[in-house]
Structures are given as structure tokens and as C-alpha cells.
Design a protein around this motif. Structure first.
Motif, PDB file in Angstrom:
ATOM      1  N   MET A   1       0.838  -1.217   0.000  1.00 40.70           N
ATOM      2  CA  MET A   1       0.000   0.000   0.000  1.00 40.70           C
ATOM      3  C   MET A   1       0.869   1.262   0.000  1.00 40.70           C
ATOM      4  O   MET A   1       1.667   1.460   0.910  1.00 40.70           O
ATOM      5  N   LYS A   2       0.724   2.026  -1.036  1.00 40.85           N
ATOM      6  CA  LYS A   2       1.486   3.280  -1.098  1.00 40.85           C
ATOM      7  C   LYS A   2       0.553   4.376  -1.573  1.00 40.85           C
ATOM      8  O   LYS A   2       0.600   4.797  -2.749  1.00 40.85           O
ATOM      9  N   PRO A   3      -0.334   4.867  -0.679  1.00 40.62           N
ATOM     10  CA  PRO A   3      -1.362   5.823  -1.127  1.00 40.62           C
ATOM     11  C   PRO A   3      -0.779   7.073  -1.787  1.00 40.62           C
ATOM     12  O   PRO A   3      -1.308   7.545  -2.796  1.00 40.62           O
ATOM     13  N   ILE A   4       0.312   7.599  -1.224  1.00 42.72           N
ATOM     14  CA  ILE A   4       0.855   8.848  -1.790  1.00 42.72           C
ATOM     15  C   ILE A   4       1.447   8.578  -3.163  1.00 42.72           C
ATOM     16  O   ILE A   4       1.114   9.239  -4.164  1.00 42.72           O
ATOM     17  N   SER A   5       2.289   7.573  -3.215  1.00 45.61           N
ATOM     18  CA  SER A   5       2.969   7.326  -4.475  1.00 45.61           C
ATOM     19  C   SER A   5       1.975   6.879  -5.555  1.00 45.61           C
ATOM     20  O   SER A   5       2.091   7.277  -6.720  1.00 45.61           O
ATOM     21  N   ASN A   6       0.939   6.132  -5.172  1.00 45.98           N
ATOM     22  CA  ASN A   6      -0.072   5.725  -6.167  1.00 45.98           C
ATOM     23  C   ASN A   6      -0.786   6.942  -6.742  1.00 45.98           C
ATOM     24  O   ASN A   6      -1.015   7.043  -7.945  1.00 45.98           O
ATOM     25  N   GLN A   7      -1.152   7.871  -5.851  1.00 44.13           N
ATOM     26  CA  GLN A   7      -1.886   9.051  -6.325  1.00 44.13           C
ATOM     27  C   GLN A   7      -1.003   9.919  -7.221  1.00 44.13           C
ATOM     28  O   GLN A   7      -1.450  10.458  -8.233  1.00 44.13           O
ATOM     29  N   LEU A   8       0.268  10.051  -6.837  1.00 44.00           N
ATOM     30  CA  LEU A   8       1.186  10.855  -7.662  1.00 44.00           C
ATOM     31  C   LEU A   8       1.325  10.232  -9.052  1.00 44.00           C
ATOM     32  O   LEU A   8       1.299  10.927 -10.075  1.00 44.00           O
ATOM     33  N   LYS A   9       1.420   8.905  -9.072  1.00 45.79           N
ATOM     34  CA  LYS A   9       1.539   8.206 -10.365  1.00 45.79           C
ATOM     35  C   LYS A   9       0.313   8.465 -11.221  1.00 45.79           C
ATOM     36  O   LYS A   9       0.405   8.796 -12.402  1.00 45.79           O
ATOM     37  N   GLN A  10      -0.833   8.321 -10.576  1.00 47.21           N
ATOM     38  CA  GLN A  10      -2.097   8.542 -11.314  1.00 47.21           C
ATOM     39  C   GLN A  10      -2.173   9.963 -11.852  1.00 47.21           C
ATOM     40  O   GLN A  10      -2.601  10.200 -12.970  1.00 47.21           O
ATOM     41  N   HIS A  11      -1.764  10.913 -11.020  1.00 48.03           N
ATOM     42  CA  HIS A  11      -1.799  12.318 -11.433  1.00 48.03           C
ATOM     43  C   HIS A  11      -0.934  12.522 -12.681  1.00 48.03           C
ATOM     44  O   HIS A  11      -1.362  13.115 -13.670  1.00 48.03           O
ATOM     45  N   HIS A  12       0.270  11.984 -12.664  1.00 47.81           N
ATOM     46  CA  HIS A  12       1.174  12.216 -13.801  1.00 47.81           C
ATOM     47  C   HIS A  12       0.756  11.434 -15.042  1.00 47.81           C
ATOM     48  O   HIS A  12       1.076  11.835 -16.166  1.00 47.81           O
ATOM     49  N   HIS A  13       0.000  10.370 -14.810  1.00 55.36           N
ATOM     50  CA  HIS A  13      -0.523   9.605 -15.928  1.00 55.36           C
ATOM     51  C   HIS A  13      -1.451  10.477 -16.790  1.00 55.36           C
ATOM     52  O   HIS A  13      -1.638  10.250 -17.981  1.00 55.36           O
ATOM     53  N   LEU A  14      -2.030  11.519 -16.162  1.00 51.15           N
ATOM     54  CA  LEU A  14      -2.976  12.402 -16.867  1.00 51.15           C
ATOM     55  C   LEU A  14      -2.254  13.438 -17.740  1.00 51.15           C
ATOM     56  O   LEU A  14      -2.884  14.238 -18.406  1.00 51.15           O
ATOM     57  N   ASN A  15      -0.921  13.431 -17.687  1.00 46.72           N
ATOM     58  CA  ASN A  15      -0.154  14.438 -18.421  1.00 46.72           C
ATOM     59  C   ASN A  15      -0.594  15.854 -18.011  1.00 46.72           C
ATOM     60  O   ASN A  15      -0.995  16.665 -18.856  1.00 46.72           O
ATOM     61  N   PRO A  16      -0.524  16.156 -16.730  1.00 43.25           N
ATOM     62  CA  PRO A  16      -1.071  17.419 -16.236  1.00 43.25           C
ATOM     63  C   PRO A  16      -0.227  18.628 -16.656  1.00 43.25           C
ATOM     64  O   PRO A  16       0.969  18.492 -16.909  1.00 43.25           O
ATOM     65  N   ILE A  17      -0.881  19.771 -16.705  1.00 41.46           N
ATOM     66  CA  ILE A  17      -0.172  21.034 -16.958  1.00 41.46           C
ATOM     67  C   ILE A  17      -0.344  21.900 -15.714  1.00 41.46           C
ATOM     68  O   ILE A  17      -1.452  22.055 -15.202  1.00 41.46           O
ATOM     69  N   SER A  18       0.759  22.475 -15.244  1.00 40.26           N
ATOM     70  CA  SER A  18       0.724  23.229 -13.992  1.00 40.26           C
ATOM     71  C   SER A  18       0.652  24.739 -14.227  1.00 40.26           C
ATOM     72  O   SER A  18       1.500  25.318 -14.921  1.00 40.26           O
TER      73      SER A  18
END
Ligand SMILES: Cc1ncc(COP(=O)(O)O)c(C=O)c1O
Length: 448
Positions: A1-18
Motif C-alpha cells: 500500500m502506497k497511497p501517496i505514491s499511487n496518487q502521484l503516479k495517477q496524477h502524472h498519468h494524466l499528463n497534467p499542466i501546472s
């Protein structure tokens, strides 16, 4: 279980723009390029952050501004503010004057020192509806005699500036020391098209969040203390007490690199892209420009700011914050050779098609100035928001971001406060100080 790292991965999977802090914008600005192998400690050849006499001292020397001693901070502007206030008060009975849009760290510092504050009269911005500057003309001369230190928020969160030279010299003429919270102005004077930093006008202490607008790791800030500041040693002492004894070299390497970026910056591409962005935005949105070119606010008469933020997120464009009225963009300091997805941003904005109907009104979310009392935390209880009128608040109520309290601990809650809180709750804005629809208040004298 890695809630932080999983969420960060998911976020970057979206190709986000900051369009938000930190200023490296997912590492696309400023070639930060930090390596884990450089996260080391005080071994031979390295230096001691708290007593530097080698590489850290030499690197901090590059921050040089005439008349100042400057130091890296590894716990953000927060620790700079805490240390500046805690190191400077308590030597006389004089009060600390603050602006009503002070960051929560200012209130925390006062609480730790057991000091109340004098809240300065404020002006509200016609452009953004939030507190923008103090109203010098409304300060009573007699009040000034009781003030020893003033803490100035410059610029405000939204990039609005004022005549900081006049303000600093006004307080200096009354023998008041001036601490400037320049958290949002680390990039000031990066070129002549950006506003002036308070360090140009002899403010006594200026604290800047390098991480917010320059390419540095989050938590990286800089404090500039005037060489002749009477409490300089005390402030440095508090900085040592309140920060980790093991600061990461990654933070300091990032600060050094961000400062080189600052010194060598060429603003040509920034202003080219900014103009292009504004042109594209204006096809569908209203755009508010302020003194700091790095901040833009967009709005639409048929949408709340919070709704616009959600719409932008459908295109994976992430922004700094939103409120009833607008969405705040923190632009990157674009430069030749950056890796920012600018063309993609323009494309994603043009894909958005707004279609909504009900008209909103442009209004201020911020409640007017009130007196901050010095209070103690004992004898408090939790009450439903709607039952709080007339009670004194025991915990600041802070929409986050921006982290600026709408009701201060020690203020008596009134109908306007409640309306404002309901408004924020309906908008779905995260509010520190409200838990399950309840607020912590002081019991009245006749209650047990
Ligand atoms: C006006 C202001 N001052 C101080 C701070 C604290 O800065 P830091 O995040 O560098 O600790 C913030 C953070 O948002 C801020 O908005």
C-alpha cells in the motif's frame, strides 16, 4: 500500500499542466535536475547549515543584496516569519501591527509569543475583491506610538502590489521596524518588467518563498535581514531552533540553482507567451491582470471561479486556487529551452467550450477588519456554524489555499462571517478550522 505514491503516479498519468506553485512546474522550468545521490549530510567537504563556513556560506553569499545578510531557509517562509517575529518581540511593551491578509504563520508567531496584534486599516482591491493594501491615511498617530514592529504582506496572494517604498518609509519615520512577507515575490526585480522587491527600499527583514515562483523545491525560501537590524542575532537563533538540524542538500542545491536562474533570466519568451495565452483566454474568459505579470485571474460572468477550475481540470490543467469570482493562474517563468507544455496548454484551452447559463455576481468574499484580541486557548468548545454568532472564535478559520484567515482567533463572530463561511462551504473550498460543520469557540463566562 502506497497511497501517496499511487496518487502521484495517477496524477502524472494524466499528463497534467501546472499553472500553480512550485515555480519549477513539474520540473519543466529552470533545469532543476536534482539527483537523489546529492541528498547527503555534513560529511567531509560539505558544510553545516546552522554554522556555515564552507560551501553553504559561499553559496549564501551569492544571494547578496546591499545592506543585507541573506540566508537559505529549508522550512519555507513560514519559519522565516516565525523566527523574525519571535526573535524581535518581547523586549518592550510595544505592539506588532499586521495587515488583515496576513498569512497564518504571522498569527502563529504571535500566539507563540503570547502577543496580541494591532490590525491595520485595509483597502480592498476593486479588481479582485480581496484585501490589497493598508490604508495609511486611516492609521491614528497615537496608535503608531504603541507599535514597535509592522509585518507587511507584499504582494498579496493575487500579485497585487502597492507603493512599498512609501509604506516602509512611513513606518521608519515613526521608528517602527518593518518585516515584509514577500512570499509571493521571490521573482521581483528579475527583470525591469516585474515589480520591485522591498529589499530595494531598506525594509528591515524580507522573506521570500523561492519555491513559489522560482524553480526550487517546495519549502525552499530565503530571508534577507538588514546588517544593522537590532535583533538580527535573535532571529538567526530562532531559525536554528525552529528548523531541522539535518537540512537536505537537495533543498539547498535547488535554492542555489534557482538563484542562478534569477540572476541570468531573460524575460523575452515569458512576455511573448503571456501575450499569446491572454489572447487565447480572452476568446472565452475575462482576464484580470495585476501588477505582477506572473499572476492572472480568469473569470466568466456565467460561472463561479470554482466551476471554472473544475472545467480546466477536465483538460488536466491544474491551477493555484479558485473562489466565487475567479481562478488564479501562477504562470511559469518561461525561458528558452524549457520543457513546459505551452503549445499543449493553448490547445487544451481552445478545446474547452463553455455553455452555461445562470449569472453570478462579482462580490468580495472577505469580511472587513476586526480587532484581534489576545486570548488563551482554554475553555473552548465546538459549536455548529449556525450557532456561533456572538461567540469569540478559538481557532482561525482559514480557506486553504490561500491560507489567509477569514475569521481570526479572538474575533467575535457575526452574521457576515457566517454568510461568508457558508459561501465558502457551498463552493466546496477546503476550510481549516471547521470540522464536521463546527467551529471551535470560547465558552461565554456564564457557561461551564
Ligand atoms: C502570504 C504568504 N506568506 C507566507 C506563506 C508561507 O510560505 P511558505 O509556503 O514558503 O512557508 C504563504 C504561503 O502560501 C503565503 O501565502
Amino acid at each position: 500500500m502506497k497511497p501517496i505514491s499511487n496518487q502521484l503516479k495517477q496524477h502524472h498519468h494524466l499528463n497534467p499542466i501546472s499553472l500553480h506553485v512550485p515555480g519549477h512546474h513539474y520540473g519543466t522550468i529552470g533545469h532543476l535536475n536534482l539527483k537523489l545521490k546529492n541528498d547527503i549530510t555534513e560529511i567531509t567537504g560539505m558544510d553545516d547549515y546552522h554554522h556555515p563556513d564552507g560551501i553553504i556560506k559561499n553559496s549564501e553569499a551569492l544571494l547578496y543584496k546591499e545592506g543585507y545578510f541573506s540566508k537559505f531557509l529549508v522550512s519555507g517562509t513560514t519559519v522565516g516569519i516565525l523566527s523574525s517575529i519571535m526573535g524581535s518581540v518581547g523586549y518592550d511593551d510595544k505592539k506588532v501591527a499586521i495587515m488583515r491578509n496576513a498569512h497564518k504563520s504571522v498569527f502563529n508567531a504571535l500566539e507563540l509569543c503570547g502577543k496580541g496584534a494591532y490590525t491595520l486599516p485595509m483597502k480592498t482591491s476593486k479588481k479582485t475583491g480581496v484585501f490589497s493594501e493598508m490604508d495609511l491615511d486611516c492609521i491614528k498617530v497615537n496608535d503608531l506610538k504603541e507599535i514597535g514592529i509592522v509585518v507587511i504582506t507584499y504582494p498579496n496572494y493575487f500579485g497585487e502590489c502597492f507603493d512599498i517604498e512609501r509604506v516602509i518609509s512611513f513606518f521608519h519615520q515613526h521608528d517602527i521596524l518593518v518585516i515584509v512577507d514577500e512570499a509571493h515575490g521571490a521573482h521581483f526585480n528579475i527583470s525591469d518588467q516585474f515589480p520591485d522587491s522591498a529589499t530595494k527600499f531598506d525594509a528591515d527583514i524580507v522573506i521570500q518563498s523561492y519555491h513559489k515562483t522560482l524553480p526550487a523545491l517546495t519549502m525552499s525560501s530565503v530571508v534577507h535581514i538588514r546588517d544593522d537590524y537590532p535583533f538580527k542575532d535573535n532571529v538567526l537563533h530562532y531559525l536554528t531552533m525552529l528548523q531541522s538540524s539535518s537540512p537536505s542538500y537537495l533543498l539547498m542545491e535547488g535554492l542555489e540553482s534557482a538563484h542562478q536562474f534569477y540572476l541570468n533570466y531573460n524575460d523575452e519568451l515569458f512576455f511573448e507567451r503571456r501575450s499569446e495565452l491572454i489572447k487565447v483566454l480572452k476568446v472565452q474568459f475575462g482576464v484580470i491582470e495585476v501588477e505582477d505579470p506572473l499572476k492572472l485571474m480568469i473569470y466568466h460572468t456565467d460561472y463561479k471561479g470554482t466551476e471554472l477550475q473544475q472545467i480546466l481540470e477536465t483538460q488536466h490543467i491544474y491551477t493555484e486556487l479558485s473562489n466565487e469570482n475567479f481562478v488564479l493562474f501562477v504562470l511559469p517563468l518561461w525561458h528558452e529551452g524549457d520543457a513546459y507544455l505551452f503549445d499543449d496548454l493553448i490547445h487544451r484551452l481552445s478545446v474547452i467550450k463553455l455553455e452555461k447559463s445562470d449569472v453570478k455576481h462579482f462580490e468580495s468574499l472577505y469580511v472587513g477588519p476586526g480587532e484581534l484580541l489576545s486570548v488563551n486557548v482554554m475553555n473552548a468548545k465546538w459549536l455548529n456554524v449556525d450557532r456561533c454568532i456572538g461567540y469569540v472564535v478559538a481557532q482561525h478559520i482559514i480557506p486553504y489555499p490561500p491560507g489567509i484567515p477569514v475569521v481570526l482567533k479572538g474575533e467575535k463572530i457575526n452574521g457576515d462571517h457566517i454568510e461568508c463561511i457558508h459561501h465558502l462551504m457551498q463552493l466546496g473550498i477546503h476550510i481549516q478550522g471547521i470540522v464536521d460543520g463546527r467551529i471551535k469557540v470560547f465558552k461565554n463566562i456564564d457557561e461551564n
